[in-house]
Write a protein that holds these residues in place. Structure first.
Motif, PDB file in Angstrom:
ATOM      1  N   LEU A 157      69.058  33.374  33.170  1.00 17.15           N
ATOM      2  CA  LEU A 157      69.496  32.208  32.387  1.00 17.15           C
ATOM      3  C   LEU A 157      70.947  31.773  32.607  1.00 17.15           C
ATOM      4  CD1 LEU A 157      67.698  32.996  29.003  1.00 17.15           C
ATOM      5  CD2 LEU A 157      66.951  31.486  30.861  1.00 17.15           C
ATOM      6  N   ALA A 158      71.803  32.662  33.067  1.00 18.65           N
ATOM      7  CA  ALA A 158      73.216  32.293  33.237  1.00 18.65           C
ATOM      8  C   ALA A 158      73.438  31.152  34.237  1.00 18.65           C
ATOM      9  CB  ALA A 158      74.035  33.520  33.630  1.00 18.65           C
ATOM     10  N   ALA A 210      75.565  27.683  33.510  1.00 18.16           N
ATOM     11  CA  ALA A 210      76.691  27.222  34.342  1.00 18.16           C
ATOM     12  C   ALA A 210      76.442  25.798  34.835  1.00 18.16           C
ATOM     13  CB  ALA A 210      76.898  28.170  35.523  1.00 18.16           C
ATOM     14  N   ALA A 211      75.227  25.529  35.269  1.00 17.94           N
ATOM     15  CA  ALA A 211      74.889  24.187  35.758  1.00 17.94           C
ATOM     16  C   ALA A 211      74.996  23.137  34.655  1.00 17.94           C
ATOM     17  CB  ALA A 211      73.483  24.188  36.358  1.00 17.94           C
ATOM     18  N   ALA A 212      74.826  23.588  33.408  1.00 19.06           N
ATOM     19  CA  ALA A 212      74.938  22.673  32.261  1.00 19.06           C
ATOM     20  C   ALA A 212      76.379  22.514  31.787  1.00 19.06           C
ATOM     21  CB  ALA A 212      74.057  23.172  31.116  1.00 19.06           C
ATOM     22  N   GLY A 213      77.325  23.089  32.549  1.00 21.62           N
ATOM     23  CA  GLY A 213      78.739  22.923  32.212  1.00 21.62           C
ATOM     24  C   GLY A 213      79.328  24.058  31.400  1.00 21.62           C
ATOM     25  N   ARG A 214      78.573  25.106  31.150  1.00 20.35           N
ATOM     26  CA  ARG A 214      79.047  26.241  30.372  1.00 20.35           C
ATOM     27  C   ARG A 214      79.381  27.406  31.308  1.00 20.35           C
ATOM     28  NH1 ARG A 214      73.924  26.046  27.574  1.00 20.35           N
ATOM     29  NH2 ARG A 214      74.153  28.279  27.238  1.00 20.35           N
ATOM     30  N   TYR A 215      80.190  27.126  32.306  1.00 17.12           N
ATOM     31  CA  TYR A 215      80.503  28.086  33.367  1.00 17.12           C
ATOM     32  C   TYR A 215      81.142  29.367  32.833  1.00 17.12           C
ATOM     33  CZ  TYR A 215      82.647  30.133  37.500  1.00 17.12           C
ATOM     34  OH  TYR A 215      83.038  31.002  38.484  1.00 17.12           O
ATOM     35  N   ASP A 216      82.197  29.245  32.049  1.00 13.73           N
ATOM     36  CA  ASP A 216      82.897  30.435  31.545  1.00 13.73           C
ATOM     37  C   ASP A 216      81.970  31.310  30.704  1.00 13.73           C
ATOM     38  OD1 ASP A 216      85.232  29.725  32.841  1.00 13.73           O
ATOM     39  OD2 ASP A 216      86.055  28.678  31.100  1.00 13.73           O
ATOM     40  N   GLU A 217      81.169  30.679  29.870  1.00 15.63           N
ATOM     41  CA  GLU A 217      80.204  31.426  29.054  1.00 15.63           C
ATOM     42  C   GLU A 217      79.192  32.148  29.943  1.00 15.63           C
ATOM     43  OE1 GLU A 217      76.433  30.532  26.067  1.00 15.63           O
ATOM     44  OE2 GLU A 217      77.827  28.904  26.513  1.00 15.63           O
ATOM     45  N   ALA A 218      78.705  31.466  30.962  1.00 16.20           N
ATOM     46  CA  ALA A 218      77.712  32.057  31.865  1.00 16.20           C
ATOM     47  C   ALA A 218      78.295  33.230  32.640  1.00 16.20           C
ATOM     48  CB  ALA A 218      77.195  30.995  32.830  1.00 16.20           C
ATOM     49  N   CYS A 258      74.100  38.048  39.341  1.00 15.16           N
ATOM     50  CA  CYS A 258      74.297  37.040  38.307  1.00 15.16           C
ATOM     51  C   CYS A 258      75.570  36.235  38.570  1.00 15.16           C
ATOM     52  CB  CYS A 258      74.371  37.724  36.943  1.00 15.16           C
ATOM     53  SG  CYS A 258      74.591  36.603  35.548  1.00 15.16           S
ATOM     54  N   ARG A 259      76.659  36.928  38.849  1.00 19.60           N
ATOM     55  CA  ARG A 259      77.925  36.229  39.110  1.00 19.60           C
ATOM     56  C   ARG A 259      77.826  35.340  40.342  1.00 19.60           C
ATOM     57  NH1 ARG A 259      81.783  41.401  37.780  1.00 19.60           N
ATOM     58  NH2 ARG A 259      81.830  41.088  35.520  1.00 19.60           N
ATOM     59  N   PHE A 260      77.157  35.822  41.375  1.00 21.07           N
ATOM     60  CA  PHE A 260      76.969  35.006  42.582  1.00 21.07           C
ATOM     61  C   PHE A 260      76.197  33.732  42.239  1.00 21.07           C
ATOM     62  CE2 PHE A 260      73.915  34.133  46.120  1.00 21.07           C
ATOM     63  CZ  PHE A 260      74.803  33.458  46.934  1.00 21.07           C
ATOM     64  N   ALA A 261      75.099  33.878  41.516  1.00 19.62           N
ATOM     65  CA  ALA A 261      74.287  32.706  41.159  1.00 19.62           C
ATOM     66  C   ALA A 261      75.081  31.719  40.306  1.00 19.62           C
ATOM     67  CB  ALA A 261      73.023  33.148  40.429  1.00 19.62           C
ATOM     68  N   VAL A 262      75.880  32.234  39.386  1.00 16.76           N
ATOM     69  CA  VAL A 262      76.695  31.372  38.519  1.00 16.76           C
ATOM     70  C   VAL A 262      77.768  30.657  39.335  1.00 16.76           C
ATOM     71  CG1 VAL A 262      78.416  31.417  36.661  1.00 16.76           C
ATOM     72  CG2 VAL A 262      76.237  32.606  36.370  1.00 16.76           C
ATOM     73  N   VAL A 263      78.502  31.399  40.152  1.00 10.45           N
ATOM     74  CA  VAL A 263      79.564  30.799  40.967  1.00 10.45           C
ATOM     75  C   VAL A 263      78.970  29.751  41.906  1.00 10.45           C
ATOM     76  CG1 VAL A 263      81.219  31.277  42.821  1.00 10.45           C
ATOM     77  CG2 VAL A 263      81.170  32.734  40.800  1.00 10.45           C
ATOM     78  N   ASP A 264      77.829  30.054  42.493  1.00 12.12           N
ATOM     79  CA  ASP A 264      77.230  29.136  43.467  1.00 12.12           C
ATOM     80  C   ASP A 264      76.791  27.820  42.835  1.00 12.12           C
ATOM     81  OD1 ASP A 264      76.814  29.051  46.301  1.00 12.12           O
ATOM     82  OD2 ASP A 264      74.655  29.042  45.920  1.00 12.12           O
ATOM     83  N   ALA A 288      86.828  32.299  43.271  1.00 12.78           N
ATOM     84  CA  ALA A 288      85.630  32.503  42.457  1.00 12.78           C
ATOM     85  C   ALA A 288      84.701  33.541  43.087  1.00 12.78           C
ATOM     86  CB  ALA A 288      84.891  31.181  42.255  1.00 12.78           C
ATOM     87  N   CYS A 289      84.581  33.521  44.399  1.00 13.42           N
ATOM     88  CA  CYS A 289      83.698  34.458  45.096  1.00 13.42           C
ATOM     89  C   CYS A 289      84.180  35.898  44.992  1.00 13.42           C
ATOM     90  CB  CYS A 289      83.547  34.061  46.557  1.00 13.42           C
ATOM     91  SG  CYS A 289      82.553  32.565  46.809  1.00 13.42           S
TER      92      CYS A 289
END
Length: 190
Positions: A47-48, A52-60, A76-82, A94-95
């Motif tokens: 879900l993270a 992140a895609a919805a604009g809640r990057y820091d939360e994700a 998870c972090r890779f998917a969020v950063v990407d 970020a990477c």
């Protein structure tokens, strides 16, 4: 998600209900209520990226750490950063938090950064020219890549471009032309 489904099949009561509730609500914050470490990691990893895609990057990104340490957190972090589709120094920074996925993360950023990559030759036999062209493009990036990311980025760019030759088709080794066998293997894995 597969881990969670297997655990759900075995029973487990309230924790499984909390997991399902979070997934159904598509809300990474709801994952926090899940106590089982495997279910929690799966919930957050699933879900993270959407958060992140919805604009809640820091939360994700913060939610990724709820799953403990190890491959789940890195994935998870890779998917969020990407999801941010970053390039340049912002991407390199970020990477850095993506652990074992950092080379892939940088590779994705570089692939986005190389202008008109799809216009490079897909012709079998033009692999040397392709490598020269990608090396030249990476050499002219502004700001330049650090030495540690340069070769990885070149290899990733080459592999992804070669992989485009057999996208949606069965893989055949001759499609790699004169590319090195290790590069062909990596292209197949892409």
């Amino acid at each position: 998600m597969l881990v969670a489904l297997a655990l759900l099949a075995c029973g487990g009561g309230d924790d499984h209900a909390r997991y399902l509730s979070a997934v159904q609500a598509e809300d990474v914050a709801e994952c926090r209520r899940v106590r089982d470490a495997d279910l929690l990691a799966d919930c957050v990893t699933a879900l993270a990226p959407a958060a992140a895609a919805a604009g809640r990057y820091d939360e994700a990104l913060a939610a990724c750490a709820w799953g403990g340490e190890g491959v789940w957190v890195d994935e998870c972090r890779f998917a969020v950063v990407d999801t941010r589709q970053l390039t340049g120094p912002e991407a390199w920074q970020a990477c850095a938090v993506t652990g074992r996925f950092s080379e892939y993360c940088v590779g994705h950023a570089v692939t986005r950064r190389i202008a008109d990559m799809e216009e490079l030759p897909l012709v079998v036999g033009a692999e040397v020219a392709l490598e020269v062209e990608i090396r030249e493009r990476i050499a002219t990036l502004d700001p330049p890549l650090s030495a540690e990311h340069r070769e990885t980025s070149i290899e990733t760019g080459l592999a992804r471009h070669l992989a485009a030759r057999f996208a949606d088709q069965p893989f055949h080794a001759p499609d790699c032309g004169r590319a090195r066998p290790d590069l062909c293997t990596r292209a197949y894995a892409e």
